[in-house]
Design a protein around this motif. Structure first.
Motif, PDB file in Angstrom:
ATOM      1  N   UNK A 260       0.907  -1.199   0.106  1.00  0.00           N
ATOM      2  CA  UNK A 260      -0.003  -0.143   0.109  1.00  0.00           C
ATOM      3  C   UNK A 260       1.153   1.409   0.061  1.00  0.00           C
ATOM      4  N   UNK A 261       1.766   0.985   0.884  1.00  0.00           N
ATOM      5  CA  UNK A 261       3.262   2.394   0.563  1.00  0.00           C
ATOM      6  C   UNK A 261       3.748   2.384  -0.348  1.00  0.00           C
ATOM      7  N   UNK A 262       4.191   1.756  -0.947  1.00  0.00           N
ATOM      8  CA  UNK A 262       5.014   1.854  -2.853  1.00  0.00           C
ATOM      9  C   UNK A 262       3.695   2.196  -3.578  1.00  0.00           C
ATOM     10  N   UNK A 263       2.666   1.527  -3.368  1.00  0.00           N
ATOM     11  CA  UNK A 263       1.341   2.433  -4.802  1.00  0.00           C
ATOM     12  C   UNK A 263       1.013   3.746  -4.111  1.00  0.00           C
ATOM     13  N   UNK A 264       1.055   3.841  -3.159  1.00  0.00           N
ATOM     14  CA  UNK A 264       1.376   5.303  -2.511  1.00  0.00           C
ATOM     15  C   UNK A 264       1.621   6.493  -3.267  1.00  0.00           C
ATOM     16  N   UNK A 265       3.076   6.000  -3.087  1.00  0.00           N
ATOM     17  CA  UNK A 265       4.112   6.671  -3.922  1.00  0.00           C
ATOM     18  C   UNK A 265       4.084   7.139  -5.290  1.00  0.00           C
ATOM     19  N   UNK A 266       3.515   5.920  -5.489  1.00  0.00           N
ATOM     20  CA  UNK A 266       3.364   5.721  -7.548  1.00  0.00           C
ATOM     21  C   UNK A 266       2.042   6.637  -7.572  1.00  0.00           C
ATOM     22  N   UNK A 267       0.994   7.040  -6.852  1.00  0.00           N
ATOM     23  CA  UNK A 267      -0.100   7.499  -7.136  1.00  0.00           C
ATOM     24  C   UNK A 267       0.419   8.876  -6.851  1.00  0.00           C
ATOM     25  N   UNK A 268       1.745   9.477  -5.725  1.00  0.00           N
ATOM     26  CA  UNK A 268       1.731  10.782  -6.001  1.00  0.00           C
ATOM     27  C   UNK A 268       2.681  11.192  -6.878  1.00  0.00           C
ATOM     28  N   UNK A 269       2.892  10.288  -7.354  1.00  0.00           N
ATOM     29  CA  UNK A 269       4.591  10.564  -9.005  1.00  0.00           C
ATOM     30  C   UNK A 269       3.430  11.208 -10.088  1.00  0.00           C
ATOM     31  N   UNK A 270       2.417  10.096 -10.061  1.00  0.00           N
ATOM     32  CA  UNK A 270       1.695  10.019 -11.485  1.00  0.00           C
ATOM     33  C   UNK A 270       0.708  11.157 -11.287  1.00  0.00           C
ATOM     34  N   UNK A 271       0.280  11.524 -10.237  1.00  0.00           N
ATOM     35  CA  UNK A 271      -0.400  13.128 -10.052  1.00  0.00           C
ATOM     36  C   UNK A 271       0.255  14.135  -9.902  1.00  0.00           C
ATOM     37  N   UNK A 272       2.007  14.372 -10.087  1.00  0.00           N
ATOM     38  CA  UNK A 272       2.749  15.202  -9.776  1.00  0.00           C
ATOM     39  C   UNK A 272       2.422  15.695  -8.531  1.00  0.00           C
ATOM     40  N   UNK A 273       2.068  14.701  -7.793  1.00  0.00           N
ATOM     41  CA  UNK A 273       2.046  16.322  -6.629  1.00  0.00           C
ATOM     42  C   UNK A 273       3.753  15.618  -5.497  1.00  0.00           C
ATOM     43  N   UNK A 274       4.593  15.514  -6.198  1.00  0.00           N
ATOM     44  CA  UNK A 274       5.526  14.783  -5.649  1.00  0.00           C
ATOM     45  C   UNK A 274       7.154  15.000  -7.044  1.00  0.00           C
ATOM     46  N   UNK A 275       7.673  15.387  -7.123  1.00  0.00           N
ATOM     47  CA  UNK A 275       8.962  15.245  -8.008  1.00  0.00           C
ATOM     48  C   UNK A 275       9.306  13.941  -8.518  1.00  0.00           C
ATOM     49  N   UNK A 276       9.699  14.278  -9.803  1.00  0.00           N
ATOM     50  CA  UNK A 276      10.480  12.474 -10.079  1.00  0.00           C
ATOM     51  C   UNK A 276      11.602  12.028  -9.044  1.00  0.00           C
ATOM     52  N   UNK A 277      11.667  10.750  -8.555  1.00  0.00           N
ATOM     53  CA  UNK A 277      12.559  10.222  -7.897  1.00  0.00           C
ATOM     54  C   UNK A 277      13.249   9.497  -8.597  1.00  0.00           C
ATOM     55  N   UNK A 278      14.382   9.023  -8.490  1.00  0.00           N
ATOM     56  CA  UNK A 278      15.286   8.075  -8.483  1.00  0.00           C
ATOM     57  C   UNK A 278      15.390   6.711  -7.848  1.00  0.00           C
ATOM     58  N   UNK A 279      15.494   5.572  -8.831  1.00  0.00           N
ATOM     59  CA  UNK A 279      15.188   4.689  -7.845  1.00  0.00           C
ATOM     60  C   UNK A 279      15.607   3.999  -6.915  1.00  0.00           C
ATOM     61  N   UNK A 280      17.094   4.962  -6.289  1.00  0.00           N
ATOM     62  CA  UNK A 280      18.058   4.402  -5.770  1.00  0.00           C
ATOM     63  C   UNK A 280      17.033   5.277  -4.581  1.00  0.00           C
ATOM     64  N   UNK A 281      15.904   6.392  -3.900  1.00  0.00           N
ATOM     65  CA  UNK A 281      16.014   7.052  -3.190  1.00  0.00           C
ATOM     66  C   UNK A 281      14.611   5.989  -2.940  1.00  0.00           C
ATOM     67  N   UNK A 282      13.848   6.556  -4.409  1.00  0.00           N
ATOM     68  CA  UNK A 282      12.305   5.029  -3.849  1.00  0.00           C
ATOM     69  C   UNK A 282      12.745   3.741  -3.066  1.00  0.00           C
ATOM     70  N   UNK A 283      13.624   3.293  -3.391  1.00  0.00           N
ATOM     71  CA  UNK A 283      14.216   2.097  -3.107  1.00  0.00           C
ATOM     72  C   UNK A 283      14.578   2.308  -1.056  1.00  0.00           C
ATOM     73  N   UNK A 284      15.388   3.445  -0.968  1.00  0.00           N
ATOM     74  CA  UNK A 284      15.192   3.595   0.523  1.00  0.00           C
ATOM     75  C   UNK A 284      13.843   4.171   1.602  1.00  0.00           C
ATOM     76  N   UNK A 285      13.049   4.649   0.538  1.00  0.00           N
ATOM     77  CA  UNK A 285      11.969   4.715   1.117  1.00  0.00           C
ATOM     78  C   UNK A 285      11.411   3.560   1.630  1.00  0.00           C
ATOM     79  N   UNK A 286      11.435   2.385   0.559  1.00  0.00           N
ATOM     80  CA  UNK A 286      10.373   1.531   0.354  1.00  0.00           C
ATOM     81  C   UNK A 286      11.327   0.965   1.823  1.00  0.00           C
TER      82      UNK A 286
END
Length: 427
Positions: A260-286
């Protein structure tokens, strides 16, 4: 962040160790502390005897005091004797766990035994009659009342259900005459006041004991879990990652939260609410979220395991209360019988239908399923639907059979009119 969590964990562990040491000291001092309080209560009684009763027993026969003054001293005596009773029980219970040997304690026990033996008969009377009331309109002698009422002890009073009372019909002339003679008798008022005091005392004892039966297990379960079982379990289990989940249901729940947390990050990115994140930052958040979820479920697992031991301790404390309260149990049973038999036939039939419909009725399987699921989660067990459905298919049936047998065997004899009302309401 890890260093902050580590320092916090060390500080909590240090505080828990400090509390456990203080708790251990408190437990080790319990026998002497309980006996000292009982000894002080006994000394207070002896001082009152010496100062106000010419070193004799606290009684109206020792000195010539007014009724209000004697009522005051009787309340004082009752209070200190109650302290002696409970502190001696605490001393005996703790002495069975902690071995102590102190010659001073023997001297204190001798003083306490002298007071207890002196007031053995009076103590029963004080415990069973509400002496805290200072209003006494009549000078009632206990021996004469018991002789007139023909009861040797208050505990021997049996509440007779209205359905079991025998005698002549209410319209009988002889019964009316006897009632008038009884009402006009000189001892009627004394008997009424005595019965009222006995009933009031029994009601207070029953309600207090009912509250104790509820509070003691709950309080024991909560305190033993928070301050004894849970800290020990955290120290034993430690930070072992392989023992995070107790069952597959907890693991599925943790994975669902992470997904659910992963889908939330993807949803925020698709709505342009957050800037594009690199795969390393995404993996660190996960990864950070996964560590947070693992810590949360490790605490939850420790809590579920602690519930098992805390529940056993609570059950043990409940058994101790039952074992040392035989007199209170009899009074509570008499109190409940009085309430139940005092209900009207319609009220009895209504309560029987209400309880049977809740536990063995058409909608009861849903309630049983919820209760069993909550109980399994409380103990950290997997909520197996096969086990739940098997329980629902057998236990309510057995319970329904017991209800029907009780209605057929006892209700038809105790209250035939209530049984007839029950049949009419069922139809």
């Amino acid at each position: 962040m890890k260093n902050s969590l580590s320092r916090t964990a060390k500080l909590l562990r240090k505080n828990f160790q400090k509390y456990l040491r203080s708790l251990n000291r408190w437990l080790s001092d319990t026998p002497e502390r309980a006996l000292s309080e009982a000894y002080q209560a006994a000394q207070r009684i002896k001082n009152i005897e010496l100062e106000h009763f010419d070193n004799k027993k606290i009684s109206s026969h020792s000195v010539n005091y007014t009724e209000n003054v004697m009522s005051y001293w009787q309340v004082y005596l009752n209070k200190n004797l109650t302290i002696i009773k409970f502190r001696l029980a605490e001393f005996q219970l703790s002495r069975g766990i902690i071995n102590i040997s102190n010659p001073v304690l023997l001297e204190k026990l001798k003083v306490i035994d002298e007071v207890v033996e002196k007031y053995a008969i009076k103590y029963e009377t004080i415990n069973e009659l509400p002496l805290s009331s200072t209003y006494q309109p009549l000078n009632i002698k206990e021996k004469e009342i018991k002789k007139k009422l023909k009861i040797p002890n208050i505990d021997e009073i049996k509440v007779k259900p209205p359905t079991q009372q025998t005698g002549e019909t209410p319209s009988s002339i002889g019964r009316k005459i006897n009632k008038i003679q009884t009402d006009l008798a000189p001892q009627t008022e004394e008997e009424f006041i005595t019965n009222y005091r006995i009933s009031k005392s029994r009601t207070i004892i029953a309600l207090k004991f009912l509250i104790v039966l509820i509070i003691v297990p709950l309080l024991t379960q909560t305190l033993s879990k928070e301050f004894i079982v849970f800290p020990i379990l955290e120290r034993v289990r430690g930070d072992n990652v392989t023992k995070i989940f107790l069952n597959s249901d907890m693991e599925k729940e943790a994975l669902h939260e992470l997904h659910k947390f992963q889908e939330g990050l993807r949803f925020e990115y698709l709505l342009n609410q957050v800037p594009s994140l690199s795969s390393e930052i995404v993996q660190e958040k996960i990864k950070s979220k996964a560590v947070e979820i693992s810590e949360e479920f490790q605490i939850k697992s420790n809590s579920n395991i602690s519930n098992v031991f805390a529940d056993l301790i609570s059950l043990f404390s409940f058994g101790i209360v039952i074992a040392i309260s035989k007199r209170e149990i009899l009074i509570l049973k008499s109190f409940i019988d009085t309430i139940v038999y005092g209900l009207s036939d319609s009220a009895k039939a209504f309560l029987i239908i209400l309880f049977t419909d809740i536990f063995v009725g058409f909608h009861s399987p849903d309630g049983w399923e919820v209760l069993l699921s909550v109980f399994a989660e409380h103990l950290g067990l997997p909520a197996s639907r096969n086990v739940i459905f098997l329980f629902i298919a057998t236990f309510p049936v057995i319970l329904n059979t017991i209800f029907k047998y009780w209605i057929f065997r006892y209700l038809s004899r105790l209250s035939p009119s209530a049984l007839a009302t029950l049949k009419e309401m069922d139809e």
